[in-house]
Enzyme design. Structure first.
Site, PDB file in Angstrom:
ATOM      1  N   THR A 151      49.531  31.951  60.788  1.00 23.09           N
ATOM      2  CA  THR A 151      50.796  32.473  60.286  1.00 23.09           C
ATOM      3  C   THR A 151      51.836  32.551  61.400  1.00 23.09           C
ATOM      4  OG1 THR A 151      51.895  34.403  59.320  1.00 23.09           O
ATOM      5  CG2 THR A 151      49.907  34.825  60.598  1.00 23.09           C
ATOM      6  N   GLY A 205      53.810  25.740  55.061  1.00 23.21           N
ATOM      7  CA  GLY A 205      53.975  26.236  56.413  1.00 23.21           C
ATOM      8  C   GLY A 205      53.266  27.572  56.578  1.00 23.21           C
ATOM      9  N   GLY A 206      52.838  27.869  57.804  1.00 21.92           N
ATOM     10  CA  GLY A 206      52.195  29.146  58.072  1.00 21.92           C
ATOM     11  C   GLY A 206      50.886  29.298  57.336  1.00 21.92           C
ATOM     12  N   ASP A 207      50.716  30.438  56.686  1.00 26.37           N
ATOM     13  CA  ASP A 207      49.518  30.731  55.903  1.00 26.37           C
ATOM     14  C   ASP A 207      49.913  30.837  54.436  1.00 26.37           C
ATOM     15  OD1 ASP A 207      46.552  32.024  56.057  1.00 26.37           O
ATOM     16  OD2 ASP A 207      47.750  33.013  54.517  1.00 26.37           O
ATOM     17  N   LYS A 248      61.780  24.486  49.845  1.00 22.80           N
ATOM     18  CA  LYS A 248      62.680  25.546  49.381  1.00 22.80           C
ATOM     19  C   LYS A 248      63.603  25.873  50.554  1.00 22.80           C
ATOM     20  CE  LYS A 248      59.734  27.927  45.971  1.00 22.80           C
ATOM     21  NZ  LYS A 248      58.529  27.100  45.981  1.00 22.80           N
ATOM     22  N   PRO A 301      12.642  35.565  79.195  1.00 24.10           N
ATOM     23  CA  PRO A 301      12.708  36.968  79.618  1.00 24.10           C
ATOM     24  C   PRO A 301      14.090  37.578  79.401  1.00 24.10           C
ATOM     25  CG  PRO A 301      11.701  35.599  81.330  1.00 24.10           C
ATOM     26  CD  PRO A 301      12.289  34.663  80.309  1.00 24.10           C
ATOM     27  N   PRO A 334      52.618  27.059  62.024  1.00 24.38           N
ATOM     28  CA  PRO A 334      54.056  27.267  62.227  1.00 24.38           C
ATOM     29  C   PRO A 334      54.895  26.015  62.402  1.00 24.38           C
ATOM     30  CG  PRO A 334      52.842  27.823  64.204  1.00 24.38           C
ATOM     31  CD  PRO A 334      51.822  27.541  63.155  1.00 24.38           C
ATOM     32  N   ASP A 336      55.852  21.508  51.728  1.00 26.76           N
ATOM     33  CA  ASP A 336      57.058  22.258  52.062  1.00 26.76           C
ATOM     34  C   ASP A 336      57.744  21.639  53.272  1.00 26.76           C
ATOM     35  OD1 ASP A 336      55.815  25.645  51.438  1.00 26.76           O
ATOM     36  OD2 ASP A 336      56.595  24.107  50.085  1.00 26.76           O
ATOM     37  N   GLY A 363      60.062  27.943  66.044  1.00 28.54           N
ATOM     38  CA  GLY A 363      58.838  28.189  66.790  1.00 28.54           C
ATOM     39  C   GLY A 363      57.840  27.053  66.685  1.00 28.54           C
ATOM     40  N   MET A 382      61.861  35.417  57.534  1.00 29.90           N
ATOM     41  CA  MET A 382      62.933  35.135  56.555  1.00 29.90           C
ATOM     42  C   MET A 382      64.041  36.179  56.635  1.00 29.90           C
ATOM     43  SD  MET A 382      60.581  33.921  53.290  1.00 29.90           S
ATOM     44  CE  MET A 382      59.653  35.454  53.248  1.00 29.90           C
ATOM     45  N   VAL A 428      22.692  26.442  77.803  1.00 28.50           N
ATOM     46  CA  VAL A 428      22.174  25.262  77.112  1.00 28.50           C
ATOM     47  C   VAL A 428      21.362  25.678  75.902  1.00 28.50           C
ATOM     48  CG1 VAL A 428      20.666  23.252  77.309  1.00 28.50           C
ATOM     49  CG2 VAL A 428      22.182  23.860  79.205  1.00 28.50           C
TER      50      VAL A 428
END
Length: 415
Positions: free
Chosen positions: A290, A260-262, A229, A53, A184, A207, A373, A344, A33
């Site tokens: 990612t 998408g992803g990073d 793309k 303590p 993802p 995207d 995924g 890819m 807490v």
């Protein structure tokens, strides 16, 4: 610790926000807490003194760099001298009562973790959405307060509750661009900051690999631009995307580039940052989960494992080994003992597998291919480097897919 019920006839709570920057706050107690209270107080940049303590490892980690002053002993009268606020969070009711009594005598507000009725202040369920702070008191029921707080935060995050005044106040006069890594694919895997940015956007440039359901929840006045793309198919030129971001921002819009992803893992995010900077447009980057790590993890495959591998490499397979445009040292990757993650690389998988074997990787090295995924259609196919090309053809694997090479693949074989 059981809490004493609070009689509503004693008065309603008067909500107030304490500005504790540079002000002394004393927390008595060193358990979980106390840790939660200290974390919030440090966020308010209070000068925290901790009296206990013993403390939890997490609290000790805050003491080490000097963020918290720790008095490693039991509470003593006078410990609240100079304090603006106090928290009694021990598991000893007598100690908590003594702290509260000293606070009352010194006219210092005190929160008792064990007895709300004896507290001079109640700690609300707090949440933050950017610089907006949500504090909810539940009429003596903490769970009720938490439920309402979470509902409000969820509404702000998905845009069903619109903070239009906040958008007008903190937006740059020239507009802004936020590059958001959407993760993802599963919309629940976007970061909290990324979801906030999307919910507050005037324009979203997205995207096809970004979480599409987030776009469906946007209000009709938000402009959504398709910047997909497609592999070996239709695409929007990167130069056109850069110009869109700049033009909309210079028109005073809050622009989100949803990827998408990073954004910085084969996402060409830095090119977009550079275009914004060159045009004088304020730009922020929100990292994303990612697919190189997240997608294998969702399939039960860790990219590292103690005693098995001390390294992993992420490589783009959009051009095959031997291609003039390839920047990958495939010979070095063939000698690698650890994990290799290929993004890819569906069309080029047979050539990549052959190059890895040629340069030293065993043909029997386990390979797992994870298609789509994090989506409801996720599929995991297992094979070896020698059988990778045939497996992809037989299983009709199409992008997006991530494939993983290495002994870690066997760890998730039963998943």
């Amino acid at each position: 610790m059981p809490e004493t019920p609070v009689d509503p006839s004693t008065g309603v709570v008067y909500p107030i926000g304490l500005r504790l920057l540079g002000r002394k706050v004393v927390v008595v107690g060193g358990g979980q807490v106390a840790h939660r209270r200290v974390a919030g107080l440090l966020e308010a940049r209070a000068e925290v003194t901790l009296v206990s303590p013993e403390v939890t490892p997490a609290l000790e980690a805050l003491v080490a760099p000097g963020s918290v002053t720790w008095l490693p002993r039991r509470y003593e009268p006078g410990d609240l001298a100079g304090a603006w606020y106090a928290v009694a969070a021990t598991d000893d009711r007598e100690v908590n009562a003594a702290v509260a009594a000293e606070a009352e005598a010194a006219r210092v507000f005190c929160a008792r973790a064990d007895d709300r009725a004896a507290s001079s202040v109640w700690t609300p369920a707090v949440g933050r959405h950017g610089d907006l702070v949500i504090g909810v008191h539940g009429g003596g029921d903490p769970q009720r307060a938490v439920g309402v707080r979470d509902s409000v935060l969820a509404g702000l995050a998905d845009g069903s509750i619109r903070d239009t005044a906040g958008r007008a106040t903190d937006a740059s006069p020239a507009g802004t661009v936020v590059l958001v890594g959407g993760g993802p694919g599963d919309p629940e895997l976007i970061t909290v900051r990324g979801q906030h940015a999307v919910a507050q956007a005037d324009v979203v440039v997205a995207d096809h690999l970004a979480p599409q359901s987030l776009l469906a929840s946007l209000p009709p006045d938000v402009e959504v631009i398709d910047a997909s793309k497609l592999p070996r198919g239709r695409y929007m030129a990167q130069e056109q995307i850069n110009q869109l971001l700049v033009d909309r921002a210079l028109a005073g819009k809050r622009v989100v580039r949803l990827k998408g992803g990073d954004p910085f893992v084969f996402g060409r995010g830095m090119e977009e940052v550079e275009a914004c900077v060159a045009a004088g447009v304020p730009v922020e980057v929100v990292p994303g989960v990612t697919s190189a790590i997240g997608v294998p993890a969702l399939a039960g495959i860790p990219v590292t494992h103690r005693g098995l591998t001390h390294e992993f490499v992420v490589v783009s397979g959009h051009v095959p080994p031997g291609h003039p445009a390839s920047l990958v040292d495939w010979a070095a990757l063939g000698r690698l003992r650890g994990t290799l993650v290929v993004l890819m690389g569906v069309d080029t998988a047979p050539q990549i597998a052959a190059a890895l074997v040629e340069h030293g990787r065993s043909p029997e090295t386990p390979v797992a291919v994870v298609a789509d995924g994090s989506t409801p259609g996720q599929r995991v196919v297992r094979t070896t480097l020698a059988g990778l090309g045939r497996t992809l053809a037989d299983e009709a694997i199409m992008p997006p897919a991530v494939w993983v090479v290495g002994e870690v693949v066997a760890l998730g074989a039963s998943g």
